[in-house]
Design a protein around this motif. Structure first.
Motif, PDB file in Angstrom:
ATOM      1  N   ILE A   1      50.300  76.458  -4.960  1.00  0.00           N
ATOM      2  CA  ILE A   1      49.130  77.329  -5.143  1.00  0.00           C
ATOM      3  C   ILE A   1      47.849  76.502  -5.193  1.00  0.00           C
ATOM      4  O   ILE A   1      46.864  76.797  -4.504  1.00  0.00           O
ATOM      5  CB  ILE A   1      49.273  78.178  -6.435  1.00  0.00           C
ATOM      6  CG1 ILE A   1      50.477  79.119  -6.346  1.00  0.00           C
ATOM      7  CG2 ILE A   1      47.975  78.924  -6.764  1.00  0.00           C
ATOM      8  CD1 ILE A   1      50.365  80.231  -5.345  1.00  0.00           C
ATOM      9  N   THR A   2      47.855  75.454  -6.001  1.00  0.00           N
ATOM     10  CA  THR A   2      46.639  74.646  -6.144  1.00  0.00           C
ATOM     11  C   THR A   2      46.304  73.890  -4.859  1.00  0.00           C
ATOM     12  O   THR A   2      45.135  73.644  -4.575  1.00  0.00           O
ATOM     13  CB  THR A   2      46.738  73.684  -7.340  1.00  0.00           C
ATOM     14  OG1 THR A   2      47.875  72.826  -7.178  1.00  0.00           O
ATOM     15  CG2 THR A   2      46.835  74.447  -8.650  1.00  0.00           C
ATOM     16  N   SER A   3      47.314  73.554  -4.081  1.00  0.00           N
ATOM     17  CA  SER A   3      47.070  72.894  -2.798  1.00  0.00           C
ATOM     18  C   SER A   3      46.297  73.819  -1.855  1.00  0.00           C
ATOM     19  O   SER A   3      45.349  73.389  -1.180  1.00  0.00           O
ATOM     20  CB  SER A   3      48.395  72.467  -2.172  1.00  0.00           C
ATOM     21  OG  SER A   3      48.176  71.841  -0.934  1.00  0.00           O
ATOM     22  N   ILE A   4      46.687  75.078  -1.816  1.00  0.00           N
ATOM     23  CA  ILE A   4      45.967  76.061  -0.992  1.00  0.00           C
ATOM     24  C   ILE A   4      44.521  76.191  -1.473  1.00  0.00           C
ATOM     25  O   ILE A   4      43.573  76.173  -0.676  1.00  0.00           O
ATOM     26  CB  ILE A   4      46.655  77.444  -1.025  1.00  0.00           C
ATOM     27  CG1 ILE A   4      48.032  77.385  -0.369  1.00  0.00           C
ATOM     28  CG2 ILE A   4      45.766  78.531  -0.400  1.00  0.00           C
ATOM     29  CD1 ILE A   4      48.018  77.226   1.132  1.00  0.00           C
ATOM     30  N   LEU A   5      44.340  76.308  -2.790  1.00  0.00           N
ATOM     31  CA  LEU A   5      42.986  76.454  -3.330  1.00  0.00           C
ATOM     32  C   LEU A   5      42.126  75.241  -2.986  1.00  0.00           C
ATOM     33  O   LEU A   5      40.955  75.378  -2.624  1.00  0.00           O
ATOM     34  CB  LEU A   5      43.040  76.683  -4.843  1.00  0.00           C
ATOM     35  CG  LEU A   5      43.739  77.979  -5.286  1.00  0.00           C
ATOM     36  CD1 LEU A   5      43.825  78.037  -6.802  1.00  0.00           C
ATOM     37  CD2 LEU A   5      43.042  79.208  -4.724  1.00  0.00           C
ATOM     38  N   GLN A   6      42.713  74.050  -3.076  1.00  0.00           N
ATOM     39  CA  GLN A   6      41.977  72.827  -2.756  1.00  0.00           C
ATOM     40  C   GLN A   6      41.569  72.791  -1.284  1.00  0.00           C
ATOM     41  O   GLN A   6      40.473  72.358  -0.957  1.00  0.00           O
ATOM     42  CB  GLN A   6      42.821  71.596  -3.101  1.00  0.00           C
ATOM     43  CG  GLN A   6      42.177  70.280  -2.752  1.00  0.00           C
ATOM     44  CD  GLN A   6      40.852  70.043  -3.416  1.00  0.00           C
ATOM     45  OE1 GLN A   6      40.630  70.452  -4.551  1.00  0.00           O
ATOM     46  NE2 GLN A   6      39.935  69.401  -2.720  1.00  0.00           N
ATOM     47  N   GLN A   7      42.434  73.267  -0.401  1.00  0.00           N
ATOM     48  CA  GLN A   7      42.112  73.282   1.029  1.00  0.00           C
ATOM     49  C   GLN A   7      40.848  74.080   1.312  1.00  0.00           C
ATOM     50  O   GLN A   7      40.105  73.773   2.247  1.00  0.00           O
ATOM     51  CB  GLN A   7      43.275  73.877   1.831  1.00  0.00           C
ATOM     52  CG  GLN A   7      44.488  72.999   1.915  1.00  0.00           C
ATOM     53  CD  GLN A   7      45.657  73.712   2.581  1.00  0.00           C
ATOM     54  OE1 GLN A   7      45.486  74.723   3.260  1.00  0.00           O
ATOM     55  NE2 GLN A   7      46.850  73.183   2.387  1.00  0.00           N
ATOM     56  N   PHE A   8      40.599  75.113   0.504  1.00  0.00           N
ATOM     57  CA  PHE A   8      39.425  75.958   0.693  1.00  0.00           C
ATOM     58  C   PHE A   8      38.265  75.558  -0.226  1.00  0.00           C
ATOM     59  O   PHE A   8      37.255  76.255  -0.290  1.00  0.00           O
ATOM     60  CB  PHE A   8      39.787  77.426   0.441  1.00  0.00           C
ATOM     61  CG  PHE A   8      40.603  78.041   1.539  1.00  0.00           C
ATOM     62  CD1 PHE A   8      39.993  78.544   2.683  1.00  0.00           C
ATOM     63  CD2 PHE A   8      41.988  78.110   1.435  1.00  0.00           C
ATOM     64  CE1 PHE A   8      40.742  79.115   3.695  1.00  0.00           C
ATOM     65  CE2 PHE A   8      42.745  78.683   2.435  1.00  0.00           C
ATOM     66  CZ  PHE A   8      42.130  79.179   3.582  1.00  0.00           C
ATOM     67  N   ASN A   9      38.420  74.471  -0.977  1.00  0.00           N
ATOM     68  CA  ASN A   9      37.402  74.013  -1.927  1.00  0.00           C
ATOM     69  C   ASN A   9      37.102  75.074  -2.987  1.00  0.00           C
ATOM     70  O   ASN A   9      35.965  75.275  -3.403  1.00  0.00           O
ATOM     71  CB  ASN A   9      36.126  73.592  -1.205  1.00  0.00           C
ATOM     72  CG  ASN A   9      35.258  72.699  -2.048  1.00  0.00           C
ATOM     73  OD1 ASN A   9      35.748  71.931  -2.873  1.00  0.00           O
ATOM     74  ND2 ASN A   9      33.956  72.809  -1.874  1.00  0.00           N
ATOM     75  N   VAL A  10      38.149  75.789  -3.400  1.00  0.00           N
ATOM     76  CA  VAL A  10      38.039  76.817  -4.425  1.00  0.00           C
ATOM     77  C   VAL A  10      38.214  76.152  -5.783  1.00  0.00           C
ATOM     78  O   VAL A  10      39.155  75.382  -5.992  1.00  0.00           O
ATOM     79  CB  VAL A  10      39.105  77.914  -4.204  1.00  0.00           C
ATOM     80  CG1 VAL A  10      39.161  78.876  -5.371  1.00  0.00           C
ATOM     81  CG2 VAL A  10      38.804  78.661  -2.907  1.00  0.00           C
ATOM     82  N   ASN A  11      37.323  76.451  -6.704  1.00  0.00           N
ATOM     83  CA  ASN A  11      37.375  75.868  -8.043  1.00  0.00           C
ATOM     84  C   ASN A  11      38.154  76.783  -8.988  1.00  0.00           C
ATOM     85  O   ASN A  11      37.878  77.977  -9.065  1.00  0.00           O
ATOM     86  CB  ASN A  11      35.951  75.656  -8.573  1.00  0.00           C
ATOM     87  CG  ASN A  11      35.922  74.814  -9.823  1.00  0.00           C
ATOM     88  OD1 ASN A  11      36.837  74.041 -10.103  1.00  0.00           O
ATOM     89  ND2 ASN A  11      34.864  74.963 -10.596  1.00  0.00           N
ATOM     90  N   ILE A  12      39.104  76.216  -9.724  1.00  0.00           N
ATOM     91  CA  ILE A  12      39.857  76.981 -10.716  1.00  0.00           C
ATOM     92  C   ILE A  12      39.030  77.011 -12.000  1.00  0.00           C
ATOM     93  O   ILE A  12      38.740  75.966 -12.581  1.00  0.00           O
ATOM     94  CB  ILE A  12      41.239  76.353 -10.981  1.00  0.00           C
ATOM     95  CG1 ILE A  12      42.068  76.380  -9.699  1.00  0.00           C
ATOM     96  CG2 ILE A  12      41.950  77.092 -12.126  1.00  0.00           C
ATOM     97  CD1 ILE A  12      43.378  75.608  -9.803  1.00  0.00           C
ATOM     98  N   LEU A  13      38.661  78.208 -12.430  1.00  0.00           N
ATOM     99  CA  LEU A  13      37.887  78.374 -13.662  1.00  0.00           C
ATOM    100  C   LEU A  13      38.804  78.565 -14.870  1.00  0.00           C
ATOM    101  O   LEU A  13      38.499  78.097 -15.959  1.00  0.00           O
ATOM    102  CB  LEU A  13      36.931  79.567 -13.524  1.00  0.00           C
ATOM    103  CG  LEU A  13      35.943  79.489 -12.361  1.00  0.00           C
ATOM    104  CD1 LEU A  13      35.149  80.784 -12.261  1.00  0.00           C
ATOM    105  CD2 LEU A  13      35.030  78.282 -12.511  1.00  0.00           C
ATOM    106  N   GLU A  14      39.886  79.305 -14.675  1.00  0.00           N
ATOM    107  CA  GLU A  14      40.877  79.527 -15.733  1.00  0.00           C
ATOM    108  C   GLU A  14      42.250  79.613 -15.082  1.00  0.00           C
ATOM    109  O   GLU A  14      42.381  80.181 -13.998  1.00  0.00           O
ATOM    110  CB  GLU A  14      40.606  80.834 -16.480  1.00  0.00           C
ATOM    111  CG  GLU A  14      39.307  80.853 -17.234  1.00  0.00           C
ATOM    112  CD  GLU A  14      39.020  82.200 -17.882  1.00  0.00           C
ATOM    113  OE1 GLU A  14      39.952  83.029 -18.011  1.00  0.00           O
ATOM    114  OE2 GLU A  14      37.860  82.434 -18.235  1.00  0.00           O
TER     115      GLU A  14
END
Length: 170
Positions: free
Chosen positions: A103-116
């Motif tokens: 999941i976090t790998s996908i978010l990183q690919q899009f430069n999405v920041n995890i807030l919580e």
């Protein structure tokens, strides 16, 4: 006035937050915001306080003197954040190694920041196997199509054998 972010960690027991609050009050600090959690017998948290410049060092010394508590501090980052959209999604499925990493790998690919990110594993009521659940709040940068992020997450859901529910907000 100075703003401080204080992180703390200790073996969990009653009175940790009270001890922290009393030290902040004794040094005329103003408690702005906080977040605490209990996990596997441990207690961790973050507190943002506003305090007079001359009280900052005595506050830190007093916090470090509290028994059994590990304390770290940082100055808040005040850089202007770029415009973004907030989105929430939840994940649920049979627990297995690698769910969070994928999941976090996908978010990183899009430069999405995890807030919580809150997750847990609990016994499934009817099967007795472990069920993984997570709730996530993310910041989607302006200009990025949120549907692309959702589609990428949903594309790995079958491989992970999880359900991902997405909710868009602003």
């Amino acid at each position: 006035m100075k703003s401080l972010v204080i992180s703390l960690f200790a073996e969990d027991k009653p009175g940790i937050v009270d001890a922290l609050a009393k030290v902040v009050k004794q040094h005329q600090g103003n408690w702005l915001s906080s977040r605490f959690a209990h996990m596997a017998g441990q207690f961790a948290g973050f507190v943002e306080v506003n305090i007079a410049q001359d009280q900052a060092e005595p506050l830190l010394e007093a916090l470090n003197a509290l028994p059994g508590l590990t304390v770290h501090t940082a100055d808040p980052v005040t850089a202007q954040q770029p415009p973004m959209t907030t989105a929430y999604f939840s994940i649920m499925g049979n627990d297995k190694s690698g769910i969070v990493s994928e999941i976090t790998s996908i978010l990183q690919q899009f430069n999405v920041n995890i807030l919580e990110f809150d997750s847990s594993c609990n016994s499934a009521p009817n099967w007795g196997s472990e069920m993984f659940t997570a709730q996530c709040k993310v910041a989607i940068p302006d200009g990025l199509d949120i549907d692309d992020v959702q589609q990428a997450l949903e594309s790995i859901a079958n491989d992970l054998m999880v359900d991902i529910s997405f909710k868009k907000t602003s």
